[in-house]
Design a protein around this motif. Sequence first.
Motif, mmCIF file in Angstrom:
data_model
loop_
_atom_site.group_PDB
_atom_site.id
_atom_site.type_symbol
_atom_site.label_atom_id
_atom_site.label_comp_id
_atom_site.label_asym_id
_atom_site.label_seq_id
_atom_site.Cartn_x
_atom_site.Cartn_y
_atom_site.Cartn_z
ATOM 1 N N GLU B 28 0.876 -1.050 -0.005
ATOM 2 C CA GLU B 28 0.151 0.020 0.030
ATOM 3 C C GLU B 28 1.026 1.301 -0.137
ATOM 4 O O GLU B 28 1.797 1.359 0.699
ATOM 5 C CB GLU B 28 -0.904 0.112 1.243
ATOM 6 C CG GLU B 28 -2.064 -0.954 1.223
ATOM 7 C CD GLU B 28 -2.706 -1.137 2.491
ATOM 8 O OE1 GLU B 28 -2.446 -0.487 3.540
ATOM 9 O OE2 GLU B 28 -3.558 -2.435 2.537
ATOM 10 N N GLY B 498 0.475 11.350 -7.948
ATOM 11 C CA GLY B 498 -0.373 10.402 -8.265
ATOM 12 C C GLY B 498 -0.014 8.963 -8.619
ATOM 13 O O GLY B 498 -0.280 8.024 -8.470
ATOM 14 N N VAL B 670 0.330 -3.622 -7.963
ATOM 15 C CA VAL B 670 -0.957 -2.853 -8.017
ATOM 16 C C VAL B 670 -0.811 -1.277 -8.640
ATOM 17 O O VAL B 670 -1.550 -0.877 -9.015
ATOM 18 C CB VAL B 670 -1.576 -2.726 -6.619
ATOM 19 C CG1 VAL B 670 -2.566 -2.011 -6.243
ATOM 20 C CG2 VAL B 670 -1.783 -4.086 -5.781
ATOM 21 N N GLN B 671 0.526 -0.923 -8.421
ATOM 22 C CA GLN B 671 0.384 0.595 -8.801
ATOM 23 C C GLN B 671 0.807 0.608 -10.302
ATOM 24 O O GLN B 671 0.149 1.382 -11.018
ATOM 25 C CB GLN B 671 1.703 1.429 -7.939
ATOM 26 C CG GLN B 671 1.620 1.414 -6.769
ATOM 27 C CD GLN B 671 0.291 2.315 -6.345
ATOM 28 O OE1 GLN B 671 0.083 3.479 -6.841
ATOM 29 N NE2 GLN B 671 -0.445 2.068 -5.140
ATOM 30 N N GLU B 673 -0.778 -1.649 -12.268
ATOM 31 C CA GLU B 673 -2.027 -1.747 -12.789
ATOM 32 C C GLU B 673 -2.756 -0.527 -12.830
ATOM 33 O O GLU B 673 -3.519 -0.007 -13.519
ATOM 34 C CB GLU B 673 -2.844 -2.786 -11.827
ATOM 35 C CG GLU B 673 -2.610 -4.167 -12.141
ATOM 36 C CD GLU B 673 -3.088 -4.990 -10.897
ATOM 37 O OE1 GLU B 673 -4.226 -4.736 -10.414
ATOM 38 O OE2 GLU B 673 -2.482 -6.013 -10.876
ATOM 39 N N GLY B 674 -2.787 0.281 -11.668
ATOM 40 C CA GLY B 674 -3.325 1.714 -11.509
ATOM 41 C C GLY B 674 -2.917 2.506 -12.737
ATOM 42 O O GLY B 674 -3.722 3.139 -13.455
ATOM 43 N N GLN B 675 -1.506 2.534 -13.090
ATOM 44 C CA GLN B 675 -1.109 3.367 -14.043
ATOM 45 C C GLN B 675 -1.706 2.787 -15.548
ATOM 46 O O GLN B 675 -1.980 3.552 -16.301
ATOM 47 C CB GLN B 675 0.290 3.445 -14.056
ATOM 48 C CG GLN B 675 1.080 4.137 -13.202
ATOM 49 C CD GLN B 675 0.870 5.451 -13.028
ATOM 50 O OE1 GLN B 675 0.607 6.189 -14.346
ATOM 51 N NE2 GLN B 675 0.230 6.050 -12.191
ATOM 52 N N GLU B 677 -4.492 1.148 -16.002
ATOM 53 C CA GLU B 677 -5.905 1.723 -16.123
ATOM 54 C C GLU B 677 -6.438 2.872 -16.388
ATOM 55 O O GLU B 677 -6.925 3.363 -17.149
ATOM 56 C CB GLU B 677 -6.453 0.685 -14.943
ATOM 57 C CG GLU B 677 -6.551 -0.495 -14.714
ATOM 58 C CD GLU B 677 -7.070 -0.878 -13.296
ATOM 59 O OE1 GLU B 677 -7.449 -0.373 -12.304
ATOM 60 O OE2 GLU B 677 -6.947 -2.290 -13.004
ATOM 61 N N GLY B 678 -5.366 3.706 -15.579
ATOM 62 C CA GLY B 678 -5.835 5.248 -15.953
ATOM 63 C C GLY B 678 -5.212 5.734 -17.283
ATOM 64 O O GLY B 678 -6.152 6.476 -17.714
ATOM 65 N N ALA B 681 -8.009 4.887 -19.752
ATOM 66 C CA ALA B 681 -8.908 5.592 -19.823
ATOM 67 C C ALA B 681 -8.615 6.848 -20.232
ATOM 68 O O ALA B 681 -9.677 7.476 -21.032
ATOM 69 C CB ALA B 681 -9.762 5.860 -18.322
ATOM 70 N N VAL B 718 -13.858 -2.627 -19.038
ATOM 71 C CA VAL B 718 -13.173 -3.433 -18.013
ATOM 72 C C VAL B 718 -11.862 -3.682 -18.493
ATOM 73 O O VAL B 718 -11.542 -3.827 -19.694
ATOM 74 C CB VAL B 718 -13.881 -4.858 -18.005
ATOM 75 C CG1 VAL B 718 -12.931 -5.870 -17.173
ATOM 76 C CG2 VAL B 718 -15.215 -4.806 -17.411
ATOM 77 N N VAL B 719 -10.795 -3.458 -17.552
ATOM 78 C CA VAL B 719 -9.325 -3.428 -18.082
ATOM 79 C C VAL B 719 -8.843 -4.987 -17.508
ATOM 80 O O VAL B 719 -8.694 -5.042 -16.203
ATOM 81 C CB VAL B 719 -8.585 -2.273 -17.727
ATOM 82 C CG1 VAL B 719 -7.114 -2.610 -18.030
ATOM 83 C CG2 VAL B 719 -8.888 -1.269 -18.307
ATOM 84 N N GLU B 720 -8.570 -5.836 -18.302
ATOM 85 C CA GLU B 720 -7.913 -7.134 -17.673
ATOM 86 C C GLU B 720 -6.696 -6.746 -16.895
ATOM 87 O O GLU B 720 -5.775 -5.958 -17.452
ATOM 88 C CB GLU B 720 -7.887 -8.011 -19.063
ATOM 89 C CG GLU B 720 -8.959 -8.665 -19.411
ATOM 90 C CD GLU B 720 -9.916 -9.520 -18.442
ATOM 91 O OE1 GLU B 720 -9.183 -10.600 -18.133
ATOM 92 O OE2 GLU B 720 -11.111 -9.417 -18.161
ATOM 93 N N LYS B 721 -6.352 -7.798 -16.066
ATOM 94 C CA LYS B 721 -4.985 -7.685 -15.387
ATOM 95 C C LYS B 721 -3.801 -7.866 -16.599
ATOM 96 O O LYS B 721 -3.902 -8.738 -17.627
ATOM 97 C CB LYS B 721 -4.684 -8.982 -14.685
ATOM 98 C CG LYS B 721 -5.558 -8.881 -13.387
ATOM 99 C CD LYS B 721 -4.707 -8.248 -12.106
ATOM 100 C CE LYS B 721 -5.575 -8.288 -10.790
ATOM 101 N NZ LYS B 721 -6.122 -7.169 -10.592
#
Lengths: 162, 780
Positions: B28, B498, B670-671, B673-675, B677-678, B681, B718-721
């Motif tokens: 985290e 971010g 996790v970070q 994936e966040g990058q 997915e963002g 979008a 939906v964004v796959e892994k």
Amino acid sequence: MKISFTLNGRRVEVDVEPNEVLLDVLRLKLGVKSVRRGCERAECGACTVLLDGKPVYSCTILAPMVDGRTVETVDYLASNGELKPLVEAFVKVGAIQCGFCTPGFLLTAYSLLRRNPQPTVEEVKKAIEGNICRCTGYQKIIEAILLASKLYAEKRSERKEG
Amino acid sequence: MALVEDPYALLEKWLKAREFIVVGKGIERADAFDKAIGKARFVEDYFDKGVLFVKQVLSEEPHAILEGIDYSEALKIPKVVGVFTAQDIPGENQVGYALPDQPLLAEGKVRFHAEPIALVAAEDIDAAFEAVERVKVKYKPLPVILDPLEAMNRTDVLVHEENGSNIAFRTKVRKGNVEEGFAKSDVIVENEYRTHHQDHLYLETEGALAIPDFEGRITVITAAQYPHLAQSIVARVLGIPMSKVKIVIPYLGGGFGGKDDEGPLVAAKAALVAYKTGKPAFLMYTREESLRIHPKREATIIHYKSGATKDGKLMAIEVKIIHDTGAYTNRGPFILWRASVHASGPYYVPHAKVDGYCVYTNKFPQGSFRGFGNPSVQFAAEAQMDELAKKLGMDPVDFRLKNLLRPGQTTITNQLLDHSVGIAEAVEKLAKKMGWWEKRKAFTEYNKRSKRYKRGIGIGVAWHGISTSRGVPDWSNAYIKIDKDGSVTVYTGIMEMGQGSPNSSHRQIVAEVLGAPLDVIKIVFGTTDAPDTGATHASRGTSIGAIGVLVAAAKIRERLNKLAAELLNARPDDIVIANGKVYVRGNESKSMTWQELIKQAYARGVDVSATGYFFLPKGKFDDAKGQGYAYPAYSYVAVAVEVEVDTYTGRVRVLKAYPALAAGRIINPVQVEGQMEGAIAQGLGYVLMEQFVFDEKGRVLNADMTDYVVPTALDVPVVEKPVYVEDLFKYGPFGAKGVGEMALIPVPAAISNAVSHALGIRVTRLPLTPENVYFMIKKK
Ligand code: FES
Ligand code: FES
């Protein structure tokens, strides 16, 4: 003009201009910094607060309109434990990047989960449609809200059992 | 035994690590909780009573001689403290990053509508607004030039007279012999592509608070992406030494490159007022100002010709790239270089000819934006790949797999890629995992039956050089100190917008290398108190940016291992420090805590502070031919998407996205994936909905969030892994390359290729708004 309202559990009295918006009163006069300024046009949700329990855009609420009412912001609801499951879920799944939008999303999600404790993905998407996040692409925010819904349910059943 | 202090040796040593304590885990981020509860501080949160409000006077003309600025009426307002124009700048009024063509405040003439002309400072916001209204600017309008093609060919109207042409900058790449390459090609495809501007639309607009102190220094709390750059620009504008300027970058509400361009300028404007008045001064752009003023993603015209043999080998490309740079080049030449050397896409091409033109017009400047010239050129390159595949009767993925770069091959700048080239493997894995071939067939079948709704699947594959381009020097640094109680403080210029590099990956790297527990590690980021670390841009925060962090930590670790070996009576190589526990490998009973070890270091004269300077080795690049060493390494990415097009309305919906990434070591999945997915979008918004509307004078007609529309939760797929191929980069921390920009780059290509598949019409223009798609279908 003078208005008075309940802000985060406490009665406050403040001098405002008739055309002043709640966002400015909170940020500039009352020092509430968790309410963010994104667009000032009711388009982004960064300035969301709860007005009598309902999420509103504080950038378009005129200050005189809150006279006698109740306003709650994220710092308060977080400090009294109300938001704990949501905060936990957002942190855990990685739903926070720059974090500028996060307080707004938390309040919107909080009010959704009170109305509808077990929302579907589609219901979550609809509920947060008025909040813009430019960083995350929303996927992890949606995931976090669904996780929070479970955490709240656990909390409720603990309370019942306990 | 001598301690290893050499940064290259230390990097290499840690690159060999195979077991990890925290690297590679979805730890985290340190700032998440404070951000959630609204405690994290952004620029505006530092504003307080007694601070001057600054507002900007913006040009009402797109192109005009400035004949006079009369602000006498403004000064009559009681709470107005001053009005400042170019004349009041004590240092240099020159802030161009690549070329010296841009003033901080307009001087002599204005070159785009809303160009800043003057600053008004007042004790309250209403007075500042009123003062702006009262400043009278006298303009002598000049002819306006908005179309870059027209601008290139005209010399009677010049945006910059001193340049003698509207072409501000040119690039060239020449590899092999394209005539020969086309002669050997069995199929040739030629098209013209167009892409448009995009606004970053970070949720927090640009702002800065400048505070003068009693020693004649000035501290600026600002929304920038490179503290030391903001520091040098402020110092230049004020005409004072850099040591008198301190920059603090607090949490930013998004950056995406935009604040790398505008950040130092906002800082300089606030600092100018503070310097002239001796009072703290605060400037924050409204959303409208932000949309009108700060530089945008470039608009482009790309002419692309490519040829391949009948067995599917790319032979030659000839590309002409035109960037509409607007009124100022800003970072335009760098953006054009990046587009030019990436023009082939991540493919082996023996013959290449690329010509780039950076062209002035009377619009807002172009600037840095996630992808930096690359999304538009990869869009064109990938459209060409699909068209070639079609002519050859090959599947688009199969055709790509025949041409994707592999280790040992050269790029179009003739740079040999000796390692860290995982893209072919990534694309193959992705295609298999998602069932590309089956889906492609199924969609083609579906479209035969379905009349109104058509479905398509498309892929975009891209590459992105890490660090600054060509021989431009790049380095990393950081300073680490450990206090007596074992707490670790890391000082870095890398900032937090971010993306999470300081608060997730840097922390993890330090915890891994030092062995200290995560919770004692504090990163002080975005500050000129740290040594110059370079910018947080070009996806370098966790790659180049964290090298300094790793090296500094590794130096201290060497010393701690030696100390612990003495204390525990073992060999330094056998010392394990993990999660705050210090012990001898294979004998955990011989142990001590992190805190005890640090106490001993203080008692026995072991230095527990270090800097981590690292200079990135680079090769030679010949600008005249565009040949040579372009980047130390490339990150690679692929995104495939499924779309559905409503042929009655022209509406495109992206149903699903499948990313793959070859960006070296994944420090925090996790970070990452966040990058991804963002970025997907943000790319989707660019392709499907975001656009600026100009009037005939170049004025933006939609400078608000009501009419400049970005994706909501209802618009994103939906964004796959992601599929990862960890193709380690030898200078990256643990082999990491960059991630932040990556997934946006192939999105225009992926969506437009999917729409082309759905409709059987080649998309050559963006955006794919319902209107544009509807007319595209009609025309067919
Ligand atoms: S600031 Fe209120 S909705 Fe954007
Ligand atoms: S996390 Fe940055 S806008 Fe949502």
